[in-house]
Scaffold this motif. Structure first.
Motif, PDB file in Angstrom:
ATOM      1  N   ILE A  69       0.833  -1.207   0.000  1.00 27.73           N
ATOM      2  CA  ILE A  69       0.000   0.000   0.000  1.00 27.73           C
ATOM      3  C   ILE A  69       0.865   1.253   0.000  1.00 27.73           C
ATOM      4  N   ALA A  70       1.962   1.217   0.765  1.00 27.97           N
ATOM      5  CA  ALA A  70       2.862   2.373   0.808  1.00 27.97           C
ATOM      6  C   ALA A  70       3.498   2.626  -0.555  1.00 27.97           C
ATOM      7  N   GLU A  73       0.870   4.325  -2.644  1.00 24.07           N
ATOM      8  CA  GLU A  73       0.740   5.725  -2.247  1.00 24.07           C
ATOM      9  C   GLU A  73       1.869   6.572  -2.842  1.00 24.07           C
ATOM     10  N   TYR A  74       3.067   6.037  -2.861  1.00 24.15           N
ATOM     11  CA  TYR A  74       4.203   6.774  -3.412  1.00 24.15           C
ATOM     12  C   TYR A  74       4.035   6.978  -4.916  1.00 24.15           C
ATOM     13  N   ILE A  75       3.598   5.921  -5.619  1.00 23.38           N
ATOM     14  CA  ILE A  75       3.395   6.026  -7.064  1.00 23.38           C
ATOM     15  C   ILE A  75       2.316   7.062  -7.386  1.00 23.38           C
ATOM     16  N   LYS A 115      17.642   2.469  -4.184  1.00 20.89           N
ATOM     17  CA  LYS A 115      17.585   1.917  -5.533  1.00 20.89           C
ATOM     18  C   LYS A 115      16.204   1.349  -5.822  1.00 20.89           C
ATOM     19  N   GLU A 116      15.636   0.620  -4.858  1.00 15.59           N
ATOM     20  CA  GLU A 116      14.290   0.080  -5.040  1.00 15.59           C
ATOM     21  C   GLU A 116      13.277   1.196  -5.266  1.00 15.59           C
ATOM     22  N   ILE A 117      13.400   2.250  -4.484  1.00 16.83           N
ATOM     23  CA  ILE A 117      12.444   3.359  -4.585  1.00 16.83           C
ATOM     24  C   ILE A 117      12.588   4.077  -5.929  1.00 16.83           C
ATOM     25  N   GLU A 118      13.840   4.208  -6.396  1.00 17.67           N
ATOM     26  CA  GLU A 118      14.066   4.867  -7.679  1.00 17.67           C
ATOM     27  C   GLU A 118      13.434   4.097  -8.828  1.00 17.67           C
ATOM     28  N   GLU A 119      13.274   2.789  -8.653  1.00 19.54           N
ATOM     29  CA  GLU A 119      12.654   1.971  -9.705  1.00 19.54           C
ATOM     30  C   GLU A 119      11.149   2.178  -9.787  1.00 19.54           C
ATOM     31  N   LEU A 120      10.583   2.790  -8.750  1.00 20.21           N
ATOM     32  CA  LEU A 120       9.152   3.111  -8.776  1.00 20.21           C
ATOM     33  C   LEU A 120       8.973   4.452  -9.493  1.00 20.21           C
ATOM     34  N   THR A 124       4.871   2.731 -13.186  1.00 16.62           N
ATOM     35  CA  THR A 124       5.060   1.386 -12.638  1.00 16.62           C
ATOM     36  C   THR A 124       3.917   1.006 -11.704  1.00 16.62           C
ATOM     37  N   LYS A 125       3.962  -0.241 -11.255  1.00 19.53           N
ATOM     38  CA  LYS A 125       2.962  -0.732 -10.307  1.00 19.53           C
ATOM     39  C   LYS A 125       3.662  -1.225  -9.045  1.00 19.53           C
ATOM     40  N   ALA A 126       2.944  -1.197  -7.954  1.00 19.22           N
ATOM     41  CA  ALA A 126       3.475  -1.738  -6.703  1.00 19.22           C
ATOM     42  C   ALA A 126       3.711  -3.238  -6.858  1.00 19.22           C
ATOM     43  N   ASP A 127       4.669  -3.753  -6.103  1.00 13.67           N
ATOM     44  CA  ASP A 127       5.036  -5.174  -6.181  1.00 13.67           C
ATOM     45  C   ASP A 127       3.936  -6.023  -5.556  1.00 13.67           C
TER      46      ASP A 127
END
Length: 298
Positions: A69-70, A73-75, A115-120, A124-127
């Motif tokens: 969910i977080a 929210e970021y996306i 790095k993970e956050i930069e990929e969002l 994109t979609k949440a994992d």
């Protein structure tokens, strides 16, 4: 003491003391070769060794809908910031930037790395594997205690096993490391993605975890040589003609049966690995008889 060479009642030679030897004599002791054999003195050289430490701990197979969910929210915050980028309303633009920044901080606190956050991104979609089990993927949340926290890095290989499948192992890698230490357990939470063969690993299963850490080539001393007095760690160094002296050492990580040496020893030093407790007792007795104040490593 004696004005002439002789042996004491235990068969140990009296040692001649010269001016230049006073420092050695104040902290050391001499033991004949025969007596060393009798008490089982063994020695080993301090050498450069390739050290590989194995972290053994526990983990839990889990899914994390709150993190999913977080991420959503970021996306959405990124989309809102992008959509208002050309707006003439400065206040709205600043609010959207602040919203995205707050959502990013939340992800960092939940254990995602930069790095993970930069990929969002807005596209994109949440994992979804964080929320629903996916084929061949499982998440394991690993407990790493404070004293080993500095050894764990993203991308390290993780091996796990479960009591549900004796003799069967699973492998994956560290994805992220929580930035906050739990003050109650003195541990950090590490998240790893595991290849879940045949989907055998189920949510809430407890697993055993192993992480091998390559420390590289390090100056190493056998653990048997180290005596911990509580205030300091010492070893006994074997010198020529049966002399032994104590030396304070500073040690790093332990791997297999060796400690990494940070200070106090040099390559080639010969240390006592068996019989050192006897040597320590004799050294203390010598100091007491001579009226000296015996302090290890000084």
């Amino acid at each position: 003491t004696s004005p002439v060479p002789m042996k004491d009642q235990m068969g140990m030679d009296y040692i001649p003391v010269y001016e230049e030897e006073k420092e050695v004599e104040s902290t050391g002791i001499q033991i004949s070769h025969e007596r060393q054999q009798f008490i089982g003195v063994q020695k080993e050289a301090v050498e450069m060794r390739k050290l590989v430490k194995e972290i053994n701990t526990v983990g839990r197979i889990a899914y994390d809908p709150e993190l999913f969910i977080a991420q959503q929210e970021y996306i959405e915050a990124l989309k809102a910031r992008e959509n208002t980028q050309d707006s003439n309303l400065t206040l709205i633009k600043e609010q959207m930037k602040s919203l995205a920044a707050a959502a990013k901080r939340k992800l960092l606190l939940m254990g995602m790395n930069k790095k993970e956050i930069e990929e969002l991104s807005p596209g994109t979609k949440a994992d979804s594997s964080l929320y629903l089990p996916e084929e061949d993927i499982a998440w394991v949340y690993i407990t790493i205690y404070e004293y080993e926290a500095g050894l764990v890095n993203q991308g390290q290989i993780v091996e796990i096993d479960s009591v549900a499948y004796p003799g069967e192992g699973f492998q994956g890698e560290v994805v992220s490391i929580a930035p906050v230490l739990d003050p109650n357990t003195r541990s950090i939470n590490v998240r790893a993605k595991i290849k879940n063969i045949e989907n055998k690993l189920k949510p809430e299963m407890f697993v055993n975890v192993r992480i091998k850490v390559d420390l590289g080539e390090k100056l190493a001393v056998p653990e048997e040589a180290v005596m911990d007095t509580g205030e300091r760690k010492i070893v006994f160094i074997a010198l020529a003609e049966g002399h032994f002296v104590s030396r304070k050492v500073t040690l790093g990580h332990k791997a297999n049966r060796y400690y990494e040496v940070l200070d106090g020893l040099s390559e080639g030093d010969i240390v006592v690995t068996s019989g050192n407790f006897f040597i320590d007792s004799e050294s203390r007795l010598k100091a007491a008889i001579s009226g000296e104040s015996h302090q290890h490593g000084q």
